[in-house]
Write a protein that holds these residues in place. Structure first.
Motif, PDB file in Angstrom:
ATOM      1  N   ASN A 154       0.802  -1.234   0.000  1.00  0.00           N
ATOM      2  CA  ASN A 154       0.000   0.000   0.000  1.00  0.00           C
ATOM      3  C   ASN A 154       0.829   1.277   0.000  1.00  0.00           C
ATOM      4  O   ASN A 154       0.259   2.363  -0.075  1.00  0.00           O
ATOM      5  CB  ASN A 154      -0.913   0.017   1.233  1.00  0.00           C
ATOM      6  CG  ASN A 154      -1.850  -1.170   1.287  1.00  0.00           C
ATOM      7  OD1 ASN A 154      -2.899  -1.164   0.669  1.00  0.00           O
ATOM      8  ND2 ASN A 154      -1.478  -2.195   2.057  1.00  0.00           N
ATOM      9  N   LYS A 155       2.148   1.142   0.122  1.00  0.00           N
ATOM     10  CA  LYS A 155       3.042   2.305   0.193  1.00  0.00           C
ATOM     11  C   LYS A 155       2.655   3.233   1.339  1.00  0.00           C
ATOM     12  O   LYS A 155       2.737   4.463   1.241  1.00  0.00           O
ATOM     13  CB  LYS A 155       3.040   3.078  -1.126  1.00  0.00           C
ATOM     14  CG  LYS A 155       3.468   2.245  -2.326  1.00  0.00           C
ATOM     15  CD  LYS A 155       4.885   1.750  -2.156  1.00  0.00           C
ATOM     16  CE  LYS A 155       5.365   0.995  -3.383  1.00  0.00           C
ATOM     17  NZ  LYS A 155       4.698  -0.310  -3.549  1.00  0.00           N
ATOM     18  N   SER A 156       2.221   2.635   2.434  1.00  0.00           N
ATOM     19  CA  SER A 156       1.821   3.410   3.608  1.00  0.00           C
ATOM     20  C   SER A 156       1.944   2.549   4.854  1.00  0.00           C
ATOM     21  O   SER A 156       1.793   1.326   4.785  1.00  0.00           O
ATOM     22  CB  SER A 156       0.381   3.910   3.462  1.00  0.00           C
ATOM     23  OG  SER A 156      -0.047   4.569   4.643  1.00  0.00           O
ATOM     24  N   LEU A 157       2.231   3.204   5.976  1.00  0.00           N
ATOM     25  CA  LEU A 157       2.276   2.531   7.271  1.00  0.00           C
ATOM     26  C   LEU A 157       1.154   3.008   8.181  1.00  0.00           C
ATOM     27  O   LEU A 157       1.158   2.717   9.373  1.00  0.00           O
ATOM     28  CB  LEU A 157       3.627   2.769   7.957  1.00  0.00           C
ATOM     29  CG  LEU A 157       4.840   2.085   7.317  1.00  0.00           C
ATOM     30  CD1 LEU A 157       6.127   2.545   7.985  1.00  0.00           C
ATOM     31  CD2 LEU A 157       4.711   0.569   7.422  1.00  0.00           C
ATOM     32  N   ASN A 158       0.204   3.730   7.616  1.00  0.00           N
ATOM     33  CA  ASN A 158      -0.900   4.285   8.395  1.00  0.00           C
ATOM     34  C   ASN A 158      -2.128   3.391   8.262  1.00  0.00           C
ATOM     35  O   ASN A 158      -2.601   3.144   7.151  1.00  0.00           O
ATOM     36  CB  ASN A 158      -1.219   5.702   7.918  1.00  0.00           C
ATOM     37  CG  ASN A 158      -2.212   6.407   8.814  1.00  0.00           C
ATOM     38  OD1 ASN A 158      -3.404   6.130   8.771  1.00  0.00           O
ATOM     39  ND2 ASN A 158      -1.713   7.317   9.647  1.00  0.00           N
ATOM     40  N   ILE A 159      -2.639   2.903   9.382  1.00  0.00           N
ATOM     41  CA  ILE A 159      -3.753   1.954   9.347  1.00  0.00           C
ATOM     42  C   ILE A 159      -5.027   2.593   8.794  1.00  0.00           C
ATOM     43  O   ILE A 159      -5.824   1.923   8.122  1.00  0.00           O
ATOM     44  CB  ILE A 159      -3.994   1.360  10.761  1.00  0.00           C
ATOM     45  CG1 ILE A 159      -5.052   0.249  10.703  1.00  0.00           C
ATOM     46  CG2 ILE A 159      -4.384   2.421  11.752  1.00  0.00           C
ATOM     47  CD1 ILE A 159      -5.210  -0.497  12.006  1.00  0.00           C
ATOM     48  N   LEU A 160      -5.217   3.887   9.043  1.00  0.00           N
ATOM     49  CA  LEU A 160      -6.392   4.573   8.499  1.00  0.00           C
ATOM     50  C   LEU A 160      -6.328   4.636   6.971  1.00  0.00           C
ATOM     51  O   LEU A 160      -7.321   4.403   6.279  1.00  0.00           O
ATOM     52  CB  LEU A 160      -6.504   5.976   9.078  1.00  0.00           C
ATOM     53  CG  LEU A 160      -6.743   6.092  10.589  1.00  0.00           C
ATOM     54  CD1 LEU A 160      -6.673   7.544  11.021  1.00  0.00           C
ATOM     55  CD2 LEU A 160      -8.072   5.491  10.974  1.00  0.00           C
ATOM     56  N   HIS A 161      -5.139   4.938   6.466  1.00  0.00           N
ATOM     57  CA  HIS A 161      -4.965   5.036   5.017  1.00  0.00           C
ATOM     58  C   HIS A 161      -5.069   3.665   4.355  1.00  0.00           C
ATOM     59  O   HIS A 161      -5.697   3.519   3.294  1.00  0.00           O
ATOM     60  CB  HIS A 161      -3.613   5.675   4.712  1.00  0.00           C
ATOM     61  CG  HIS A 161      -3.353   5.873   3.252  1.00  0.00           C
ATOM     62  ND1 HIS A 161      -4.061   6.774   2.487  1.00  0.00           N
ATOM     63  CD2 HIS A 161      -2.479   5.269   2.398  1.00  0.00           C
ATOM     64  CE1 HIS A 161      -3.630   6.736   1.247  1.00  0.00           C
ATOM     65  NE2 HIS A 161      -2.673   5.834   1.157  1.00  0.00           N
TER      66      HIS A 161
END
Length: 310
Positions: A152-159
């Motif tokens: 997902n190219k993200s470490l943010n659970i919301l994103h």
């Protein structure tokens, strides 16, 4: 501001309903074993009873036993307020996976200190076993989080939950990573076959050994923190690996749909845990690395498949 309010309400509801979910888990296990079992609201009555009892402390205890239960509960509540439950706006204001994992690790840290602080042989044994298992779990946790980042190219659970909410097909690597994370849930929350949360046998207990000398409100705080931790991990599994149905827009229909999907998915996870705990015996301590090695291999396979097939 409205998104912050919604996140606050959904997390508060998760904390309040945690004893009910644990009661449902115990009810599942009772039915699978062939007896009626307690009422699903029994856990609330248990906490009411514990809060009315006094605290008995070991003469060897220090400020750690005074501080530990409160800090553990505070860490569990903080983690619950950092994750989406039925709604995700996709904003990156909070929800870092690494921060959530580190906050949850505070619970383990203080539980092990509590086990050592009472100067009990059983407490020291439980703390030693807990840290031995934690040493094996951390690489798997890191690899699983890295899979989510690569995907997902993200470490943010919301994103991540917002981005994956519209996905209708999950890759093999995604499914393998979800399986690896589920094994982490069993390990991190002292469930079978890693630990038996219902036993007080000296040679088998891990989590129960660390809190064996606690009573009254101290025991209530630690038990509630552990139960919130289990539901938080289950919610993370739901909203990271199968967030279909989660509300991403404001609207009554979307919220009702999200509540229904969340309850069904959480009940499925609790039912699977209950099947495992009624059909398997606790593994020997030195067999635990074999299970965690399998989880590590599954996580590595998930990243490899995501790289070559993604």
């Amino acid at each position: 501001m409205k998104y912050i309010l919604i996140n606050f309400i959904q997390s508060l509801a998760l904390i309040i309903l945690t004893p009910l979910f644990i009661g449902i888990l115990k009810k599942f296990k009772a039915v699978l074993r062939g007896y009626k079992g307690f009422n699903i609201f029994q856990v609330y009555y248990d906490y009411h009873k514990l809060f009315k009892k006094g605290r008995v402390r070991s003469s060897y205890s220090s400020f750690i036993t005074d501080l530990g239960p409160i800090v553990s509960l505070a860490a569990a509540i903080t983690a619950a307020f950092m994750i989406p439950v039925i709604f995700s706006s996709g904003q990156k204001t909070f929800g870092s996976m690494f921060l959530i994992i580190f906050i949850i690790a505070i619970i383990k840290f203080f539980n092990t200190l509590i086990g050592l602080d009472c100067a009990s042989t059983f407490g020291g044994m439980g703390s030693s076993r807990e840290l031995f298992i934690a040493m094996l779990v951390e690489p798997i946790m890191f690899i699983t989080i890295m899979f989510l980042y690569f995907e997902n190219k993200s470490l943010n659970i919301l994103h991540i939950s917002f981005m994956n909410s519209a996905v209708s097909f999950y890759s093999i690597g995604h499914i393998l990573a979800a399986l690896s994370f589920f094994l982490l849930i069993l390990t991190e929350n002292a469930r079978l076959p890693i630990d038996n949360p219902e036993t007080h046998l000296e040679l088998t207990m891990i989590h129960e050994a660390m809190i064996l000398d606690l009573s009254g409100t101290d025991l209530a705080f630690v038990e509630l923190a552990s139960q919130i931790k289990l539901i938080v991990f289950s919610t993370i599994l739901i909203n990271l690996f199968m967030p279909f149905g989660i509300a991403t827009t404001l609207g009554l229909t979307a919220f009702l749909k999200a509540i229904g999907f969340y309850i069904i998915k959480l009940l499925v996870i609790l039912f699977i845990i209950s099947i495992i705990e009624t059909s398997m015996a606790k593994s020997r301590l030195f067999r635990v690395p074999e299970l965690l090695s399998a989880a590590f291999s599954i996580a590595i396979a998930a990243i490899s498949l995501n790289y070559f097939l993604g």
